[in-house]
Write a protein that holds these residues in place. Structure first.
Motif, PDB file in Angstrom:
ATOM      1  N   LEU A  54       0.805  -1.217   0.000  1.00 11.00           N
ATOM      2  CA  LEU A  54       0.000   0.000   0.000  1.00 11.00           C
ATOM      3  C   LEU A  54       0.838   1.266   0.000  1.00 11.00           C
ATOM      4  CD1 LEU A  54      -2.646  -1.197   2.621  1.00 11.00           C
ATOM      5  CD2 LEU A  54      -2.842  -1.225   0.125  1.00 11.00           C
ATOM      6  N   ASP A  55       2.143   1.118  -0.052  1.00 15.34           N
ATOM      7  CA  ASP A  55       3.046   2.259  -0.067  1.00 15.34           C
ATOM      8  C   ASP A  55       2.994   2.926  -1.448  1.00 15.34           C
ATOM      9  OD1 ASP A  55       5.251   4.018  -0.122  1.00 15.34           O
ATOM     10  OD2 ASP A  55       6.370   2.785   1.299  1.00 15.34           O
ATOM     11  N   ASP A  56       2.683   4.208  -1.478  1.00 13.68           N
ATOM     12  CA  ASP A  56       2.567   4.911  -2.760  1.00 13.68           C
ATOM     13  C   ASP A  56       3.877   4.989  -3.531  1.00 13.68           C
ATOM     14  OD1 ASP A  56      -0.133   5.368  -2.607  1.00 13.68           O
ATOM     15  OD2 ASP A  56       0.051   7.340  -1.684  1.00 13.68           O
ATOM     16  N   ARG A  57       4.985   4.680  -2.866  1.00 13.17           N
ATOM     17  CA  ARG A  57       6.279   4.746  -3.543  1.00 13.17           C
ATOM     18  C   ARG A  57       6.583   3.485  -4.349  1.00 13.17           C
ATOM     19  NH1 ARG A  57       9.648   6.059   1.770  1.00 13.17           N
ATOM     20  NH2 ARG A  57       8.184   4.414   2.418  1.00 13.17           N
ATOM     21  N   VAL A  58       5.804   2.423  -4.151  1.00 14.58           N
ATOM     22  CA  VAL A  58       6.035   1.173  -4.875  1.00 14.58           C
ATOM     23  C   VAL A  58       5.633   1.342  -6.342  1.00 14.58           C
ATOM     24  CG1 VAL A  58       5.345  -1.238  -5.099  1.00 14.58           C
ATOM     25  CG2 VAL A  58       5.707  -0.251  -2.831  1.00 14.58           C
ATOM     26  N   ALA A  59       6.503   0.940  -7.255  1.00  7.42           N
ATOM     27  CA  ALA A  59       6.231   1.031  -8.692  1.00  7.42           C
ATOM     28  C   ALA A  59       5.294  -0.105  -9.110  1.00  7.42           C
ATOM     29  CB  ALA A  59       7.528   0.969  -9.482  1.00  7.42           C
ATOM     30  N   LEU A  60       4.124   0.242  -9.575  1.00 12.29           N
ATOM     31  CA  LEU A  60       3.125  -0.771  -9.906  1.00 12.29           C
ATOM     32  C   LEU A  60       3.565  -1.692 -11.037  1.00 12.29           C
ATOM     33  CD1 LEU A  60      -0.203   1.284  -9.730  1.00 12.29           C
ATOM     34  CD2 LEU A  60       0.622  -0.416  -8.086  1.00 12.29           C
ATOM     35  N   VAL A  61       4.193  -1.125 -12.074  1.00 11.25           N
ATOM     36  CA  VAL A  61       4.608  -1.960 -13.207  1.00 11.25           C
ATOM     37  C   VAL A  61       5.642  -2.989 -12.763  1.00 11.25           C
ATOM     38  CG1 VAL A  61       5.780  -1.956 -15.439  1.00 11.25           C
ATOM     39  CG2 VAL A  61       4.038  -0.231 -14.950  1.00 11.25           C
ATOM     40  N   ALA A  62       6.591  -2.554 -11.919  1.00 11.69           N
ATOM     41  CA  ALA A  62       7.593  -3.492 -11.413  1.00 11.69           C
ATOM     42  C   ALA A  62       6.941  -4.556 -10.546  1.00 11.69           C
ATOM     43  CB  ALA A  62       8.661  -2.737 -10.625  1.00 11.69           C
ATOM     44  N   LEU A  63       5.963  -4.149  -9.742  1.00 12.38           N
ATOM     45  CA  LEU A  63       5.255  -5.094  -8.883  1.00 12.38           C
ATOM     46  C   LEU A  63       4.506  -6.118  -9.734  1.00 12.38           C
ATOM     47  CD1 LEU A  63       4.669  -5.646  -5.872  1.00 12.38           C
ATOM     48  CD2 LEU A  63       2.639  -4.199  -6.096  1.00 12.38           C
ATOM     49  N   ALA A  64       3.851  -5.643 -10.782  1.00  7.99           N
ATOM     50  CA  ALA A  64       3.141  -6.560 -11.682  1.00  7.99           C
ATOM     51  C   ALA A  64       4.115  -7.480 -12.396  1.00  7.99           C
ATOM     52  CB  ALA A  64       2.326  -5.764 -12.698  1.00  7.99           C
TER      53      ALA A  64
END
Length: 223
Positions: A54-64
């Motif tokens: 839930l951290d806004d600093r996490v890159a969504l594309v990298a997470l996906a």
């Protein structure tokens, strides 16, 4: 892509407009659903999401990429996921970002907390991410999906529907009725009206296109 001022976040109306612009046909999605895991099982995964997701600093594309391999393949599906998450990030909306992150966590949880039965389907990952990040998060902050049992049930049902899966033990009629009862968008007068107006415009456009296609076909058969 919608324009916005630097440093600002898109409003609920703008997020919803992005969802509506996709033109996803909910009736067609319901007709194509296949049996999936229980709503309670998916809801339990939502309540157990790690704070790091839930951290806004996490890159969504990298997470996906880590969860779905979406940044490594060249398939149409993986490209759609990457583009969708780039759009979510571009909105500047923390709610949209966290909505997408929760969807990603639900899939990731099968590798960390055990596989659900039937397994979760990732075939329609982009569509599912959009439903949570742009449709549901526009109306209900994802923090409520975690803290409130009814909103968590709504989020789990929304996730399953747009993944193309029916909750275990429920038929389409029952599942649709239960989700409609919880649908926060339909309970929000202003946003529901905007969605209905957009749906009407799409229906008119489809009807006009169908009529033109029939006319073209008729001319072709007479030539």
């Amino acid at each position: 892509m919608n324009e916005r001022a630097e440093g600002s976040a898109e409003s609920a109306e703008q997020l919803l407009q992005r969802w509506l612009d996709r033109g996803d046909d909910v009736d067609a999605v319901w007709k194509q659903t296949e049996p999936g895991p229980a709503v309670d099982a998916v809801a339990s995964r939502i309540s157990g999401i790690p704070k790091s997701f839930l951290d806004d600093r996490v890159a969504l594309v990298a997470l996906a990429g880590d969860i779905l391999g979406a940044d490594r393949g060249r398939t149409a599906a993986s490209t759609e996921v990457v583009q969708l998450l780039a759009d979510v990030t571009s909105t500047g909306s923390s709610a949209a970002r966290r909505g997408a992150a929760i969807a990603l966590w639900i899939w990731a949880s099968e590798g960390l907390s055990g596989t659900l039965s039937p397994r979760l389907d990732t075939t329609h990952a982009a569509r599912t991410l959009a439903a949570l990040a742009l449709r549901l998060a526009a109306v209900v902050d994802p923090s409520e999906w975690i803290s409130d049992a009814e909103r968590r049930d709504e989020a789990a049902r929304t996730f399953l529907l747009w993944s193309g899966q029916l909750p275990a033990t429920e038929d389409r009629t029952t599942a649709r009725s239960l989700l409609d009862m919880r649908d926060s968008l339909q309970h929000n007068g202003a946003l529901a009206a905007a969605a209905a107006e957009h749906a009407h415009r799409l229906e008119v456009t489809r009807a006009l296109n169908d009529a033109r296609a029939r006319e073209a076909a008729a001319r072709y058969t007479h030539e």
